[in-house]
Design an enzyme around this catalytic site. Structure first.
Site, PDB file in Angstrom:
ATOM      1  N   ARG B  18     115.015 -46.079  29.938  1.00 62.16           N
ATOM      2  CA  ARG B  18     114.383 -46.958  28.938  1.00 62.16           C
ATOM      3  C   ARG B  18     113.488 -46.102  28.046  1.00 62.16           C
ATOM      4  O   ARG B  18     112.587 -45.423  28.530  1.00 62.16           O
ATOM      5  CB  ARG B  18     113.570 -48.035  29.631  1.00 62.16           C
ATOM      6  CG  ARG B  18     114.413 -48.844  30.599  1.00 62.16           C
ATOM      7  CD  ARG B  18     113.793 -50.184  30.942  1.00 62.16           C
ATOM      8  NE  ARG B  18     114.432 -50.753  32.123  1.00 62.16           N
ATOM      9  CZ  ARG B  18     115.629 -51.347  32.124  1.00 62.16           C
ATOM     10  NH1 ARG B  18     116.309 -51.456  30.989  1.00 62.16           N
ATOM     11  NH2 ARG B  18     116.135 -51.817  33.241  1.00 62.16           N
ATOM     12  N   CYS B  82     132.010 -52.923  28.174  1.00 64.42           N
ATOM     13  CA  CYS B  82     131.793 -51.778  29.072  1.00 64.42           C
ATOM     14  C   CYS B  82     132.825 -50.668  28.858  1.00 64.42           C
ATOM     15  O   CYS B  82     132.652 -49.557  29.351  1.00 64.42           O
ATOM     16  CB  CYS B  82     131.842 -52.220  30.523  1.00 64.42           C
ATOM     17  SG  CYS B  82     130.700 -53.544  30.893  1.00 64.42           S
ATOM     18  N   GLY B 115     117.020 -56.722  31.592  1.00 63.11           N
ATOM     19  CA  GLY B 115     117.457 -58.075  31.977  1.00 63.11           C
ATOM     20  C   GLY B 115     118.914 -58.374  31.701  1.00 63.11           C
ATOM     21  O   GLY B 115     119.722 -57.457  31.558  1.00 63.11           O
ATOM     22  N   ARG B 188     115.172 -58.494  46.114  1.00 63.35           N
ATOM     23  CA  ARG B 188     115.267 -59.817  45.486  1.00 63.35           C
ATOM     24  C   ARG B 188     116.720 -60.276  45.419  1.00 63.35           C
ATOM     25  O   ARG B 188     117.589 -59.531  44.957  1.00 63.35           O
ATOM     26  CB  ARG B 188     114.682 -59.730  44.067  1.00 63.35           C
ATOM     27  CG  ARG B 188     114.415 -61.069  43.444  1.00 63.35           C
ATOM     28  CD  ARG B 188     113.785 -60.881  42.084  1.00 63.35           C
ATOM     29  NE  ARG B 188     114.805 -60.859  41.049  1.00 63.35           N
ATOM     30  CZ  ARG B 188     114.565 -60.612  39.769  1.00 63.35           C
ATOM     31  NH1 ARG B 188     113.342 -60.328  39.373  1.00 63.35           N
ATOM     32  NH2 ARG B 188     115.543 -60.641  38.888  1.00 63.35           N
ATOM     33  N   CYS B 200     123.912 -53.138  38.882  1.00 65.21           N
ATOM     34  CA  CYS B 200     123.429 -52.121  37.961  1.00 65.21           C
ATOM     35  C   CYS B 200     122.597 -52.782  36.869  1.00 65.21           C
ATOM     36  O   CYS B 200     122.728 -53.972  36.596  1.00 65.21           O
ATOM     37  CB  CYS B 200     124.575 -51.311  37.362  1.00 65.21           C
ATOM     38  SG  CYS B 200     125.386 -52.059  35.952  1.00 65.21           S
TER      39      CYS B 200
END
Lengths: 133, 381
Positions: B18, B82, B115, B188, B200
């Site tokens: 990121r 993808c 997200g 989670r 991923c």
């Protein structure tokens, strides 16, 4: 009754006893008998024309839950999604609504589900047909 | 008609992660500069470029290449979810094979927010009805694998454990910390049986390659050229199930990845037994196990056994995702396929450092994704 997409379903007028129960509008190929949902006029496999048909019940083949939803979803989390097997030929993904836990192999039927914006979508719930006398 | 052989003359990458302060144009230009330098050419010496990206602005390739110069050559933008950068590679290889070009630059680049991946191709009614959720598809597919084979949730966790272990020394991966089976299983829950560490994460990054005809590569005395021996690109068939399809066949379902593999292997004249290393589409842990059978690495039903045998670990007989895979690198949609190629080339050149697989001669890259596209590439030194 306003569905999120009119062509998804047939029947199911709320409180209108003249209408048949709610079902999913599927298509059946004249040539190879493949089922498709949503319905399509021409079979993607063999190119034959298709006939419209209705699927009101099926068998639960698997399910999972959505605990975190992406933007745009009008269903309150958490909710369940099932794979429902129609006539042992087609698997359809749909919301599962149930008060008691469902198991793989259970009979399910199509039922309307009200979304956050007031429109209806389809869902599956435990079939009522086996309720005893 | 002579069909030119295609070689990879140079590779480059911008780490996956990121980077809020770096534009996608800079990410792409960084990877492309590295690839040009690696091949020993300037941007003006390429004949054309294919630039893969999913989510950025219009004329993205033109805007990425502006950072490298103004070569004036054709710049073609490519998008296939993808499989975007694998599609760019496919196009580049075909241009060289046909003799239309001798040197082609392929770039893949993505800058994605944290997200869920938006706009995966669902109809509005699917999104509103709560059915347009990518992990649901992977969860149902994983459940089917658990029901039909002896694979368990522990096996799913172990795929993640393996790939995270592989990534520890990969400076280009986003997650470089080992995780235990317990941590993966206790993480989670996203969509049962998948937990966060079994999926991923979409992120940002870029990768690039310089393709050359073998003739030109020889003339230019390219050191350690890597041969593109086979490459396939396939799309949905009537009996596939894919994101974002609302329904699928109950029996007789076909596999897109299996078709992609068979086309690429045939073109390369190899079989699965010839493969030394694989980089596959591990969107989630179940997808990696399913790729084992789709790519012919094992028989249907033996997916978990292959993992448990240790074969797919570095040090095993057939390492899968020695880079750490998408589970550790993250998945910049437009760059993931060329990112695999970057890692495969490093392995085939013997430059993979502590992750080096000894005597790797044949490497396979595999991507598949939304809309239903898959590509398999066979690389050999």
């Amino acid at each position: 009754v306003s569905f999120v997409l009119a062509d998804l379903v047939v029947g199911g007028g709320e409180g209108d006893i003249a209408m048949p129960p709610l079902g999913l509008r599927i298509s059946r190929c004249d040539g190879c008998e493949r089922l498709e949902f949503p319905s399509i006029p021409t079979c993607p496999a063999c190119g034959s024309e298709t006939d419209l048909d209705t699927a009101s019940t099926g068998v639960l083949g698997g399910f999972t839950s959505v605990l975190h939803a992406p933007p745009g979803v009008l269903v309150e989390i958490p909710y369940d999604i099932g794979v429902v097997l129609i006539r042992d030929k087609l698997c359809i993904l749909g919301l599962l609504v149930t008060d008691s836990p469902l198991a793989i192999g259970d009979e399910v039927e199509v039922t309307p589900y009200r979304l956050g914006d007031g429109h209806l979508t389809f869902a599956f719930r435990a079939s009522r047909q086996d309720v005893g006398p | 008609v002579t069909i030119e052989n295609v070689v990879i003359a140079g590779v480059g990458i911008h780490p996956f992660g990121r980077f809020p302060d770096i534009t996608y144009r800079e990410l792409g230009a960084h990877a492309a500069s590295e690839a040009l330098l690696d091949a020993g050419i300037t941007i003006g010496e390429a004949d054309m470029a294919f630039v893969a990206n999913v989510g950025s602005e219009m004329a993205k390739g033109q805007n990425v290449i502006e950072h490298l110069g103004r070569p004036g050559f054709p710049i073609i933008n490519v998008e296939a979810a993808c499989a975007s950068s694998a599609s760019a590679l496919y196009l580049g290889a075909q241009m060289i094979r046909s003799g239309s070009s001798e040197v082609v630059l392929c770039i893949g680049v993505e800058e994605a927010p944290r997200g869920f991946i938006a706009a995966s191709g669902y109809e509005a009614w699917q999104i509103k009805s709560g059915l347009g959720v990518n992990p649901v598809y992977f969860a149902l597919q994983a459940q089917e694998l658990l029901a039909e084979t002896d694979a368990t949730v522990e096996d799913l966790a172990d795929v993640s454990v393996k790939n995270h272990t592989h990534a520890i020394d990969n400076v280009n991966a986003m997650f470089r910390k080992a995780v235990s089976r317990e941590e993966v299983l206790g993480g989670r829950l996203v969509c049962p049986p998948l937990t966060l560490l079994m999926l991923c994460a979409p992120n940002s990054g870029a990768a690039a390659v310089v393709l050359m005809s073998e003739t030109v590569a020889r003339k230019r005395k390219i050191e350690q050229p890597i041969h593109v021996q086979g490459i396939s690109l396939v799309s949905r068939s009537p009996d596939d199930w894919f994101v974002p399809a609302p329904s699928f066949r109950a029996h007789g379902r076909t596999s897109l990845s299996e078709r992609a593999a068979s086309v690429a292997y045939e073109e390369a004249g190899i079989g699965p037994e010839d493969i030394d290393i694989v980089e596959c589409q591990d969107t989630d842990a179940g997808s990696e196990l399913i790729a084992y059978r789709d790519l012919g690495l094992c028989a249907r039903g033996d997916e978990a056994r292959l993992l448990r045998s240790g074969a797919t670990w570095i040090g095993g007989s057939l390492p899968v995702n020695p880079s750490g895979g998408l589970l550790s690198k993250g998945e910049p949609l437009g760059a993931s396929g060329l990112g695999q190629v970057f890692d495969l080339v490093a392995q085939l050149r013997g430059q993979a450092g502590s992750r080096q697989v000894p005597d790797a001669r044949t490497g396979v890259g595999h991507v598949m994704g939304a809309g239903h596209n898959a590509s398999v590439v066979v690389l050999q030194k």
